[in-house]
Scaffold this active site. Sequence first.
Site, short mmCIF file in Angstrom:
data_model
loop_
_atom_site.label_atom_id
_atom_site.label_comp_id
_atom_site.label_asym_id
_atom_site.label_seq_id
_atom_site.Cartn_x
_atom_site.Cartn_y
_atom_site.Cartn_z
N ARG A 173 0.83 -1.21 0.00
CA ARG A 173 0.00 0.00 0.00
C ARG A 173 0.87 1.26 0.00
NH1 ARG A 173 -4.65 0.69 4.45
NH2 ARG A 173 -2.85 1.11 5.80
N GLU B 106 -16.00 6.58 6.64
CA GLU B 106 -15.14 5.88 7.59
C GLU B 106 -14.93 6.76 8.80
OE1 GLU B 106 -11.19 5.34 5.92
OE2 GLU B 106 -11.29 7.25 4.90
N LYS C 56 -2.60 6.97 1.12
CA LYS C 56 -2.32 7.28 2.53
C LYS C 56 -1.23 8.35 2.52
CE LYS C 56 -1.92 4.84 6.89
NZ LYS C 56 -2.97 5.51 7.64
N1 PLP Z 1 -9.09 4.97 7.35
C1 PLP Z 1 -8.13 5.88 7.58
C2 PLP Z 1 -8.39 7.29 7.20
C3 PLP Z 1 -6.92 5.51 8.17
O1 PLP Z 1 -5.97 6.41 8.40
C4 PLP Z 1 -6.74 4.17 8.55
C5 PLP Z 1 -5.48 3.75 9.17
O2 PLP Z 1 -4.54 3.46 8.52
C6 PLP Z 1 -7.76 3.25 8.28
C7 PLP Z 1 -8.93 3.69 7.68
C8 PLP Z 1 -7.62 1.81 8.63
O3 PLP Z 1 -6.72 1.19 7.76
P1 PLP Z 1 -5.82 -0.01 8.24
O4 PLP Z 1 -6.72 -1.06 8.71
O5 PLP Z 1 -5.06 -0.40 7.02
O6 PLP Z 1 -4.95 0.52 9.32
#
Ligand code: PLP
Length: 282
Positions: free
Chosen positions: A46, A178, A145
Amino acid sequence: MDGKFVPKSEAKVSVYDHGFLYGDGVFEGIRAYNGRVFKLKEHVDRLYDSAKAIAMDIPLTKEEMSEAILETLRKNNLKDAYIRPVVSRGAGDLGLDPRSCEKPCVVVIAQGWGAMYGDLYEVGLKAVSVCVRRNAPDSISPNIKSLNYLNNILAKIEANEKGGDEAVFLDHNGFVCEGSGDNIFIIKNNKVFTPFTINNLKGITRATAIELLDEMGYKVIETNLGLFDLYTADEVFVTGTAAEAAPITRLDGRVIGTGKPGPMTLKMAEAFEKITQSTGTP
Ligand code: PLP
């Protein structure tokens, strides 16, 4: 930092770094449990996808990046930890043009870490839907990200002000996206639903939760959800690297389900704990 291990006090980045000046860069949040890095490949993949989406070449192979992550954990003698690789555009001129930046700056930070929400896993989180909207996918895609987390910070500030533990983002059409740092699931009449990922980060914990729920016999349905669906759900929970699987039992002053973490959420959280304790890259 850039290939060297340095003490925390010496870990410094140039004020001309475009990550600092403009948020031009990408990052990951990764957990280690019992000295093993959970979902290392998925996080490294990612990170490189995020970099690709902002047209930045990370000056390390994925193997070198993975090794740097593992070695940072070892050097710090950490077993249960949070690991943060950051790749910024690097130092350049003032001005947005990334072509003035010679090479990206690569940093990996590791620190000890426990369960993010402490006692709240037992009672559930209080969440609030916020006015600030998640990034639109045609501007900065939420799938990147990136170091642009200002919307998420504004969401957190709003949630804090309203006495919430976590924020619930909506998109510009009013669909639920989210949390500020986690993905959302709801359970209604024994069916599990989660929003599409066009307006969300494609969470690695989300993917793990979908797999675990599938093994439990629940096919997760990706769909558009509104706040009404959350208010009237039997259970709501969030998933994230930092949050793990955390129940939401209050939203905007409404009680969700019975007001206690629901049976499916608890079952999911238990399965998630099992997998974090028994897998990972040493
Ligand atoms: N949504 C956002 C905005 C995030 O910053 C994160 C954390 O990384 C997540 C969702 C959850 O993603 P993950 O399960 O890959 O940590």
